[in-house]
Design an enzyme around this catalytic site. Sequence first.
Site, PDB file in Angstrom:
ATOM      1  N   ASP A 184      -7.329  -9.219   5.726  1.00  0.00           N
ATOM      2  CA  ASP A 184      -8.427  -9.203   6.693  1.00  0.00           C
ATOM      3  C   ASP A 184      -9.278  -7.954   6.617  1.00  0.00           C
ATOM      4  OD1 ASP A 184      -6.139  -7.667   7.792  1.00  0.00           O
ATOM      5  OD2 ASP A 184      -7.501  -7.354   9.475  1.00  0.00           O
TER       6      ASP A 184
ATOM      7  N   LYS B 225      -0.896  -1.645  -4.721  1.00  0.00           N
ATOM      8  CA  LYS B 225      -1.658  -0.398  -4.914  1.00  0.00           C
ATOM      9  C   LYS B 225      -0.640   0.700  -5.203  1.00  0.00           C
ATOM     10  CE  LYS B 225      -5.405  -1.245  -1.550  1.00  0.00           C
ATOM     11  NZ  LYS B 225      -5.869  -0.844  -0.191  1.00  0.00           N
TER      12      LYS B 225
ATOM     13  N   LEU C  37       6.986  -2.649   4.135  1.00  0.00           N
ATOM     14  CA  LEU C  37       8.016  -3.400   3.430  1.00  0.00           C
ATOM     15  C   LEU C  37       9.346  -2.684   3.384  1.00  0.00           C
ATOM     16  CD1 LEU C  37       6.223  -5.322   0.627  1.00  0.00           C
ATOM     17  CD2 LEU C  37       7.574  -6.190   2.524  1.00  0.00           C
TER      18      LEU C  37
ATOM     19  N   GLY D 262       3.813   1.293   1.307  1.00  0.00           N
ATOM     20  CA  GLY D 262       5.166   0.764   1.170  1.00  0.00           C
ATOM     21  C   GLY D 262       5.992   0.868   2.442  1.00  0.00           C
TER      22      GLY D 262
ATOM     23  N   ASP E 161       0.873  -1.171   0.000  1.00  0.00           N
ATOM     24  CA  ASP E 161       0.000   0.000   0.000  1.00  0.00           C
ATOM     25  C   ASP E 161       0.921   1.234   0.000  1.00  0.00           C
ATOM     26  OD1 ASP E 161      -2.693   1.038   0.265  1.00  0.00           O
ATOM     27  OD2 ASP E 161      -2.300   1.416   2.365  1.00  0.00           O
TER      28      ASP E 161
END
Length: 186
Positions: free
Chosen positions: A164, A136, A113, A110, A108
């Site tokens: 989730d 994304k 990560l 980032g 998303d």
Amino acid sequence: MPASYAKYLAEVLIDEAALQERIAQLGQQINRDYADCEDLLLLCILKGGVMFLTDLSRHIEVPHMIDFMAASSYGIGARKTAGSVRIDMDLKMDVRGKHVLVVEDIIDSGHTLAFVLKTIQNRQPASLRLCALLNKQSRREVALDVDYIGFEIENKFVFGYGLDLDERFRNLPFVAVANPAALTDE
Ligand code: IMP
Ligand code: MG
């Protein structure tokens, strides 16, 4: 009886067949890229990456190890990222000299990560690559080189197949777009 997730579901974005077909392709690509690799380690980022890891791993014919790491990014509201990341559970293995392939559900902003990659890189792996099922790109706040991407998706909140909705519905075999009206923002 209607499925328990029905009221949260706006649409099925990626159905089971499309997911499995793409994951098989990613597996073949990884088989080619790591053909002669002897120390491949798939590093799954919990919890979201777990479904993807188990399916992907079964397409990887190169002998490989598996380990897990949990990280969370937190900010204002459960579905937003403010850029603070914490390692909740570190992996067991020593990554030094191993070819590490990080397996993640979605990128998303980032931030998660970027932090995980920096942490692993500091431990001197032989190589470090990144495989994400969903990306994304429009939400990115930090630059990241993603080596393998399953699907590019729009900026919508998705759930299922590891992802989730308030800790539920990770077990669904497809990726669904959440109905914005059913989302609460804590
Ligand atoms: P990032 O640090 O903003 O890239 O956030 C990545 C993490 O946020 C992922 O590993 C997911 O756990 C979570 N996330 C981001 N977007 C979604 C979504 O649409 N559905 C479910 N979880 C998401
Ligand atoms: Mg999550």
